[in-house]
Design a protein around this motif. Structure first.
Motif, PDB file in Angstrom:
ATOM      1  N   LEU A   1       0.833  -1.202   0.000  1.00 13.20           N
ATOM      2  CA  LEU A   1       0.000   0.000   0.000  1.00 13.20           C
ATOM      3  C   LEU A   1       0.870   1.255   0.000  1.00 13.20           C
ATOM      4  CD1 LEU A   1      -2.701  -1.132   2.565  1.00 13.20           C
ATOM      5  CD2 LEU A   1      -3.037  -0.811   0.099  1.00 13.20           C
TER       6      LEU A   1
ATOM      7  N   ARG B   1       2.460   1.815  -3.349  1.00 17.28           N
ATOM      8  CA  ARG B   1       1.484   2.321  -4.327  1.00 17.28           C
ATOM      9  C   ARG B   1       0.941   3.699  -3.946  1.00 17.28           C
ATOM     10  NH1 ARG B   1       0.048  -3.029  -3.757  1.00 17.28           N
ATOM     11  NH2 ARG B   1      -1.838  -2.544  -2.573  1.00 17.28           N
TER      12      ARG B   1
ATOM     13  N   GLU C   1      -0.959   4.625  -1.495  1.00 20.26           N
ATOM     14  CA  GLU C   1      -2.356   4.587  -1.072  1.00 20.26           C
ATOM     15  C   GLU C   1      -2.414   4.948   0.413  1.00 20.26           C
ATOM     16  OE1 GLU C   1      -4.458   1.066  -2.405  1.00 20.26           O
ATOM     17  OE2 GLU C   1      -3.161   0.952  -4.165  1.00 20.26           O
TER      18      GLU C   1
END
Length: 159
Positions: A26, A29, A31
């Motif tokens: 995460l 990425r 996020e």
């Protein structure tokens, strides 16, 4: 060939490890809001672990009843204030929990802002929550598993 356990069949320590491992992807990425949610989930699982251990050591309540108490307590703040604090009252563990309460409140505030208000986070906010979650999780879990440490992610080592 060994079959993989389903998530619901994992114990709290295994669930905690699984949640913590997910942070790396995460974070990579970018996020950030998902990072906050996953890290907060790890903190809540650590609270579950502590509560289950306390009930197991002090009572004959079955796992279903303890599970219903965890649902009733509703979230990280509820589990700490409604279950852990009363369970630790008068115990040496109370002094270990005290500094973690402020950390838990920061985690809970940011998690709720993401989950309930739709707030987005940036990298600095996500990294602050990760650091708080590491402090909370390690501070609580070590009471039941001496020497416990969460895996360090590559991105944590770069900071």
């Amino acid at each position: 060939m060994a079959t993989k356990k389903s998530y619901q069949d994992l114990d709290d320590l295994e669930k905690l490890g699984k949640q913590w491992r997910k942070l790396s992807g995460l974070h990579h990425r970018k996020e950030w809001s998902a990072v906050v949610m996953r890290a907060a989930a790890a903190a809540e699982i650590a609270a579950n672990l502590a509560i289950r251990n306390e009930f197991e050591a002090r009572s004959k309540f079955d796992a279903d009843f303890v599970g219903s108490m965890l649902v009733w307590a509703n979230g990280l703040q509820g589990k700490v204030s409604r279950l852990l604090k009363p369970l630790y009252k008068g115990s040496p563990k109370a002094k270990d929990l005290a500094p973690l309460v402020a950390v838990m409140e920061r985690i809970n505030f940011k998690r709720n802002a993401v989950a309930h208000a739709g707030e987005f986070c940036n990298v600095d906010e996500a990294d602050a929550v990760i650091a708080d979650c590491r402090t909370f999780v390690e501070g609580l879990v070590v009471l039941y598993h001496p020497g416990f440490k969460l895996k360090e992610h590559k991105f944590e080592l770069e900071n």
